[in-house]
Design a protein around this motif. Structure first.
Motif, mmCIF file in Angstrom:
data_model
loop_
_atom_site.group_PDB
_atom_site.id
_atom_site.type_symbol
_atom_site.label_atom_id
_atom_site.label_comp_id
_atom_site.label_asym_id
_atom_site.label_seq_id
_atom_site.Cartn_x
_atom_site.Cartn_y
_atom_site.Cartn_z
ATOM 1 N N THR A 123 49.977 40.852 34.576
ATOM 2 C CA THR A 123 49.341 40.562 33.152
ATOM 3 C C THR A 123 47.804 40.392 33.126
ATOM 4 O OG1 THR A 123 49.746 38.111 33.563
ATOM 5 C CG2 THR A 123 51.704 39.450 32.886
ATOM 6 N N ALA A 124 47.318 40.242 31.909
ATOM 7 C CA ALA A 124 45.801 39.991 31.715
ATOM 8 C C ALA A 124 45.845 38.491 32.270
ATOM 9 C CB ALA A 124 45.385 40.299 30.348
ATOM 10 N N GLU A 125 46.722 37.634 32.058
ATOM 11 C CA GLU A 125 46.533 36.213 32.150
ATOM 12 C C GLU A 125 46.501 36.116 33.759
ATOM 13 O OE1 GLU A 125 48.573 37.530 29.991
ATOM 14 O OE2 GLU A 125 47.951 36.876 28.116
ATOM 15 N N GLU A 126 47.327 36.632 34.304
ATOM 16 C CA GLU A 126 47.379 36.635 36.039
ATOM 17 C C GLU A 126 46.053 36.911 36.460
ATOM 18 O OE1 GLU A 126 50.274 37.625 39.703
ATOM 19 O OE2 GLU A 126 50.258 38.734 37.751
ATOM 20 N N ARG A 127 45.605 38.019 35.914
ATOM 21 C CA ARG A 127 44.315 38.637 36.430
ATOM 22 C C ARG A 127 42.974 37.478 36.323
ATOM 23 N NH1 ARG A 127 41.913 43.931 33.904
ATOM 24 N NH2 ARG A 127 42.011 42.646 32.066
ATOM 25 N N ALA A 128 42.995 37.081 34.956
ATOM 26 C CA ALA A 128 42.097 35.942 34.587
ATOM 27 C C ALA A 128 42.220 34.645 35.734
ATOM 28 C CB ALA A 128 42.130 35.560 33.344
ATOM 29 N N GLU A 129 43.503 34.218 35.907
ATOM 30 C CA GLU A 129 43.720 33.117 36.647
ATOM 31 C C GLU A 129 43.080 33.386 38.256
ATOM 32 O OE1 GLU A 129 47.201 29.912 37.630
ATOM 33 O OE2 GLU A 129 47.721 31.921 36.661
ATOM 34 N N TRP A 130 43.420 34.558 38.721
ATOM 35 C CA TRP A 130 43.014 34.927 39.875
ATOM 36 C C TRP A 130 41.411 34.861 40.048
ATOM 37 C CZ3 TRP A 130 44.848 34.924 44.605
ATOM 38 C CH2 TRP A 130 45.975 35.175 45.009
ATOM 39 N N ILE A 131 40.841 35.522 39.129
ATOM 40 C CA ILE A 131 39.257 35.560 38.867
ATOM 41 C C ILE A 131 38.602 34.382 38.948
ATOM 42 C CG2 ILE A 131 37.236 36.196 37.489
ATOM 43 C CD1 ILE A 131 38.894 38.834 36.896
ATOM 44 N N ARG A 132 39.208 33.279 38.150
ATOM 45 C CA ARG A 132 38.805 31.877 38.144
ATOM 46 C C ARG A 132 38.945 31.136 39.409
ATOM 47 N NH1 ARG A 132 41.268 32.023 32.798
ATOM 48 N NH2 ARG A 132 43.191 31.196 33.558
ATOM 49 N N ALA A 133 40.067 31.557 40.178
ATOM 50 C CA ALA A 133 40.280 30.955 41.269
ATOM 51 C C ALA A 133 39.429 31.181 42.369
ATOM 52 C CB ALA A 133 41.830 30.837 41.841
ATOM 53 N N ILE A 134 39.186 32.459 42.505
ATOM 54 C CA ILE A 134 38.278 33.152 43.461
ATOM 55 C C ILE A 134 36.749 32.792 43.353
ATOM 56 C CG2 ILE A 134 37.369 35.373 44.401
ATOM 57 C CD1 ILE A 134 39.992 36.710 43.946
ATOM 58 N N ARG A 135 36.595 32.786 41.882
ATOM 59 C CA ARG A 135 35.154 32.181 41.860
ATOM 60 C C ARG A 135 34.845 30.872 41.993
ATOM 61 N NH1 ARG A 135 34.358 35.481 36.053
ATOM 62 N NH2 ARG A 135 33.509 37.603 36.923
ATOM 63 N N ALA A 136 35.888 29.983 41.841
ATOM 64 C CA ALA A 136 35.865 28.621 42.143
ATOM 65 C C ALA A 136 35.770 28.352 43.860
ATOM 66 C CB ALA A 136 37.019 27.692 41.715
ATOM 67 N N GLU A 137 36.373 29.256 44.517
ATOM 68 C CA GLU A 137 36.369 29.267 45.929
ATOM 69 C C GLU A 137 34.703 29.693 46.439
ATOM 70 O OE1 GLU A 137 38.839 28.318 48.640
ATOM 71 O OE2 GLU A 137 39.097 27.207 46.793
ATOM 72 N N THR A 138 34.466 30.675 45.530
ATOM 73 C CA THR A 138 32.828 31.085 45.949
ATOM 74 C C THR A 138 31.837 29.997 45.870
ATOM 75 O OG1 THR A 138 33.543 33.402 45.091
ATOM 76 C CG2 THR A 138 31.018 32.798 45.300
ATOM 77 N N LYS A 139 32.057 29.122 44.805
ATOM 78 C CA LYS A 139 31.189 28.105 44.362
ATOM 79 C C LYS A 139 31.385 26.963 45.661
ATOM 80 C CE LYS A 139 30.678 28.431 39.638
ATOM 81 N NZ LYS A 139 31.178 27.817 38.192
#
Length: 202
Positions: A123-139
């Motif tokens: 789903t698009a929602e799941e993709r968005a959630e993964w992207i947010r989580a990975i970007r948070a780990e990058t920070k």
């Protein structure tokens, strides 16, 4: 379906440096028990394409995000990770929107210094959630390196395994590159051009 770790837990364990030399092997069960930042099954595009003569192959993998690294396993009972841990510190993410839909899933690309991974969620929602989580780990990874944050104690083993796996892969790449350079020097620096001619011959 993706699972995210509940927010709100703080720790005071300072991270000062990479635990170099600690090539810690970690299992899927151990990572899942450590309350990872996020986990779930995604489809990963295989790099073994048949020269454009067939459709790309997709493989389901358990992705686990913990200790500023993204790990891949065949399943929750896997005793060894698949491929190289992906360091979130150096990744960039790109959303593939032109193929969105039920027939194709919802794709995004994870780019590192040495490789690009194409993955797909349901789903698009799941993709968005993964992207947010990975970007948070990058920070978080950047803050850890600068000494402005601390690592979740439950993710120390994940971090050690991630650093060990990533550095092992970089060392192997460097050795292969050095071997290739030495072979070129032994052969007199000869190099074939796309046209078939040879450069560097005396």
């Amino acid at each position: 379906m993706a699972r995210r770790r509940p927010k709100g837990s703080e720790d005071d364990t300072s991270l000062l440096m990479h635990p170099r030399g600690k090539k810690k092997r970690i299992t899927a069960a151990a990572l899942m028990a450590a309350e990872p930042t996020m986990s779930g099954v995604l489809s990963k595009q295989s790099n073994r394409l048949c020269a454009g003569l067939c459709r790309p192959k997709w493989q389901q993998r358990l992705f686990v995000l913990a200790g500023t690294f993204l790990f891949r396993f065949k399943g929750e009972n896997s005793s060894a990770m698949k491929g190289v841990p992906i360091p979130c510190e150096s990744v960039t993410l790109d959303v593939v929107t032109d193929l969105d839909g039920s027939d194709f899933g919802y794709e995004f690309k994870i780019r590192t210094l040495r490789k690009t991974y194409t993955v797909r969620s349901e789903t698009a929602e799941e993709r968005a959630e993964w992207i947010r989580a990975i970007r948070a780990e990058t920070k978080l990874a950047v803050k850890l390196r600068l000494g402005h944050a601390s690592l979740n104690p439950q993710h120390k083993d994940a971090y050690a395994a991630g650093v060990g796996g990533w550095e092992k892969r970089l060392s192997k790449d460097a050795a292969e590159a050095e071997s290739g350079t030495e072979m070129a020097m032994v052969s007199g620096g000869a190099m074939a051009t796309p046209g078939g001619s040879v450069l560097g011959m005396a």
